[in-house]
Scaffold this active site. Sequence first.
Site, PDB file in Angstrom:
ATOM      1  N   ASN A  89     -10.132  -0.328  -0.624  1.00 30.23           N
ATOM      2  CA  ASN A  89      -8.681  -0.153  -0.552  1.00 30.23           C
ATOM      3  C   ASN A  89      -8.058  -0.735  -1.824  1.00 30.23           C
ATOM      4  O   ASN A  89      -8.078  -1.946  -2.018  1.00 30.23           O
ATOM      5  CB  ASN A  89      -8.170  -0.881   0.702  1.00 30.23           C
ATOM      6  CG  ASN A  89      -6.653  -0.844   0.848  1.00 30.23           C
ATOM      7  OD1 ASN A  89      -5.934  -0.409  -0.045  1.00 30.23           O
ATOM      8  ND2 ASN A  89      -6.168  -1.318   1.981  1.00 30.23           N
ATOM      9  N   HIS A 143      -3.388   7.230   2.095  1.00 30.66           N
ATOM     10  CA  HIS A 143      -3.746   5.941   1.507  1.00 30.66           C
ATOM     11  C   HIS A 143      -5.127   5.531   2.011  1.00 30.66           C
ATOM     12  O   HIS A 143      -5.478   5.767   3.172  1.00 30.66           O
ATOM     13  CB  HIS A 143      -2.701   4.884   1.885  1.00 30.66           C
ATOM     14  CG  HIS A 143      -3.171   3.501   1.565  1.00 30.66           C
ATOM     15  ND1 HIS A 143      -3.580   3.157   0.297  1.00 30.66           N
ATOM     16  CD2 HIS A 143      -3.362   2.415   2.345  1.00 30.66           C
ATOM     17  CE1 HIS A 143      -3.976   1.908   0.312  1.00 30.66           C
ATOM     18  NE2 HIS A 143      -3.859   1.428   1.537  1.00 30.66           N
ATOM     19  N   CYS A 199       0.812  -1.226   0.000  1.00 25.66           N
ATOM     20  CA  CYS A 199       0.000   0.000   0.000  1.00 25.66           C
ATOM     21  C   CYS A 199       0.844   1.273   0.000  1.00 25.66           C
ATOM     22  O   CYS A 199       0.335   2.358  -0.251  1.00 25.66           O
ATOM     23  CB  CYS A 199      -0.981  -0.006   1.163  1.00 25.66           C
ATOM     24  SG  CYS A 199      -2.170  -1.336   1.002  1.00 25.66           S
TER      25      CYS A 199
HETATM   26  N1  COA Z   1     -18.273  -8.604   8.752  1.00 23.02           N
HETATM   27  C1  COA Z   1     -18.773  -8.855   9.953  1.00 23.02           C
HETATM   28  N2  COA Z   1     -18.033  -9.156  11.033  1.00 23.02           N
HETATM   29  C2  COA Z   1     -16.705  -9.187  10.860  1.00 23.02           C
HETATM   30  C3  COA Z   1     -16.096  -8.920   9.622  1.00 23.02           C
HETATM   31  C4  COA Z   1     -16.944  -8.626   8.539  1.00 23.02           C
HETATM   32  N3  COA Z   1     -16.467  -8.351   7.312  1.00 23.02           N
HETATM   33  N4  COA Z   1     -14.775  -9.022   9.769  1.00 23.02           N
HETATM   34  C5  COA Z   1     -14.523  -9.340  11.047  1.00 23.02           C
HETATM   35  N5  COA Z   1     -15.704  -9.440  11.715  1.00 23.02           N
HETATM   36  C6  COA Z   1     -15.903  -9.749  13.116  1.00 23.02           C
HETATM   37  C7  COA Z   1     -14.793 -10.542  13.727  1.00 23.02           C
HETATM   38  O1  COA Z   1     -14.948 -11.910  13.459  1.00 23.02           O
HETATM   39  C8  COA Z   1     -14.922 -10.208  15.175  1.00 23.02           C
HETATM   40  O2  COA Z   1     -15.952 -10.983  15.720  1.00 23.02           O
HETATM   41  P1  COA Z   1     -15.848 -11.555  17.243  1.00 23.02           P
HETATM   42  O3  COA Z   1     -15.753 -10.308  18.096  1.00 23.02           O
HETATM   43  O4  COA Z   1     -17.094 -12.321  17.390  1.00 23.02           O
HETATM   44  O5  COA Z   1     -14.595 -12.363  17.264  1.00 23.02           O
HETATM   45  C9  COA Z   1     -15.403  -8.766  15.176  1.00 23.02           C
HETATM   46  O6  COA Z   1     -15.935  -8.522  13.851  1.00 23.02           O
HETATM   47  C10 COA Z   1     -14.295  -7.758  15.435  1.00 23.02           C
HETATM   48  O7  COA Z   1     -13.168  -8.118  14.645  1.00 23.02           O
HETATM   49  P2  COA Z   1     -11.872  -7.258  14.636  1.00 23.02           P
HETATM   50  O8  COA Z   1     -10.939  -7.795  13.599  1.00 23.02           O
HETATM   51  O9  COA Z   1     -11.347  -7.117  16.018  1.00 23.02           O
HETATM   52  O10 COA Z   1     -12.491  -5.880  14.146  1.00 23.02           O
HETATM   53  P3  COA Z   1     -11.847  -4.472  14.103  1.00 23.02           P
HETATM   54  O11 COA Z   1     -12.669  -3.556  14.908  1.00 23.02           O
HETATM   55  O12 COA Z   1     -10.376  -4.504  14.373  1.00 23.02           O
HETATM   56  O13 COA Z   1     -12.051  -4.064  12.582  1.00 23.02           O
HETATM   57  C11 COA Z   1     -10.738  -3.952  10.576  1.00 23.02           C
HETATM   58  C12 COA Z   1     -11.465  -4.843  11.557  1.00 23.02           C
HETATM   59  C13 COA Z   1     -10.112  -4.849   9.523  1.00 23.02           C
HETATM   60  C14 COA Z   1     -11.760  -3.043   9.921  1.00 23.02           C
HETATM   61  C15 COA Z   1      -9.685  -3.105  11.318  1.00 23.02           C
HETATM   62  O14 COA Z   1      -8.921  -3.900  12.171  1.00 23.02           O
HETATM   63  C16 COA Z   1      -8.744  -2.398  10.396  1.00 23.02           C
HETATM   64  O15 COA Z   1      -9.146  -1.533   9.617  1.00 23.02           O
HETATM   65  N6  COA Z   1      -7.445  -2.712  10.462  1.00 23.02           N
HETATM   66  C17 COA Z   1      -6.447  -2.098   9.621  1.00 23.02           C
HETATM   67  C18 COA Z   1      -6.659  -2.574   8.241  1.00 23.02           C
HETATM   68  C19 COA Z   1      -5.725  -1.999   7.272  1.00 23.02           C
HETATM   69  O16 COA Z   1      -5.393  -0.853   7.348  1.00 23.02           O
HETATM   70  N7  COA Z   1      -5.332  -2.817   6.330  1.00 23.02           N
HETATM   71  C20 COA Z   1      -4.626  -2.448   5.186  1.00 23.02           C
HETATM   72  C21 COA Z   1      -3.350  -1.788   5.472  1.00 23.02           C
HETATM   73  S1  COA Z   1      -2.800  -1.339   3.920  1.00 23.02           S
END
Ligand code: COA
Length: 334
Positions: free
Chosen positions: A291, A261, A116
């Site tokens: 993204n 980004h 990214c």
């Molecule tokens: N739909 C519904 N539920 C989802 C899901 C989806 N697409 N993806 C994950 N979940 C669930 C998980 O299973 C988890 O459930 P649980 O609490 O029962 O275990 C819950 O949602 C929370 O998951 P978590 O991964 O802790 O969520 P989060 O608040 O951290 O949000 C992201 C997830 C990916 C949105 C967030 O972590 C993020 O944006 N991270 C950075 C990503 C990034 O920048 N990536 C690219 C870099 S270039």
Amino acid sequence: MQGLRKVAIRGTGMYVPPRVVTNADLEELMDTSDEWIQQRTGIRERHWVDAGTGPAHLALEASLRAIEAAEIEPGELDAIIVASLSPHHEFPGTSAFLQDMLGLSEIPVMDIRCQCTGFLYALNVGQLYVASGQHERVLVCGAEVHSTGLDMTTRGRDVTVIFGDGAGALVLEPSEDAERGILSLHLHAEGKHAKKLWVEAPGTVFSPRLTEEMVREGRIYPHMDGRFVFKHAVTRMPEVVHEALDANKCTIGDVDLCIFHQANLRINEYVGQQLGIAPERTYSNIQRYGNCSAASIPMCLDECVRAGRLEPGDLVLMAGFGSGFTWGSALIRW
Ligand code: COA
């Protein structure tokens, strides 16, 4: 950089494939919801390719728009740099396919693998080509086809809902005005976190590189420790923005347009607040495209240019963070 030519962005372009995939469409494939996706990421929809389209095809469309905007012919390009984490084929690089599609030959081509942050790394290489006098006109492109490599089941929902396909491109030339052009680029990486956001297989460390077991276990799909990535992104991006501002003796108040980004709208809102930048001086298109990794920043830039958001002399700040980890910033006097 003493003794080097100032480098300007002459033309920009972007392209996304026509097929729109909404959050509701994803609800049909996996256990997710429009509400969850919008709340956590800001994404409403993304564009995904149909079979047979690769990143070089998207890069071609974006590049033709950038070349047209630069008012040059493809034959006037001296070099091509493509940033992509989703190459057209295993090898050669996407840039080789793009060169041929543009009807060009013999000019050097190069692929950058910095995920990214790839576009900023590519911009740095292109800038140095032009600044040093080695080349006059360099095409820099970010292009991704994520959709063909995503886990379309509930197992992959945390990653799959985030990514979109697209391409952005620009042409670099020596600046006619010594005050205007790319002021600085700051790039960083921290390989100890490589496995926090990665695709394990196929891998040349394995023999054979790909097995049915790897496919069955989903090791061919991106895996991410989302919270860990989030925490590092919101720390590193402000850091590298301050590095850019300090190096140029500027303050955040001097910035006319800030393009982060497009990984997650929440990350960018948080980073924007930390930096104290007015929301109207930032730009986001993640709501419509998801993204698009190396393509996200040049896609945003092109939309801003075509919407008339930039005046000569404006200060443009770019910053990104991604797998590697890699992160960086660019400051440009438009
Ligand atoms: N739909 C519904 N539920 C989802 C899901 C989806 N697409 N993806 C994950 N979940 C669930 C998980 O299973 C988890 O459930 P649980 O609490 O029962 O275990 C819950 O949602 C929370 O998951 P978590 O991964 O802790 O969520 P989060 O608040 O951290 O949000 C992201 C997830 C990916 C949105 C967030 O972590 C993020 O944006 N991270 C950075 C990503 C990034 O920048 N990536 C690219 C870099 S270039």
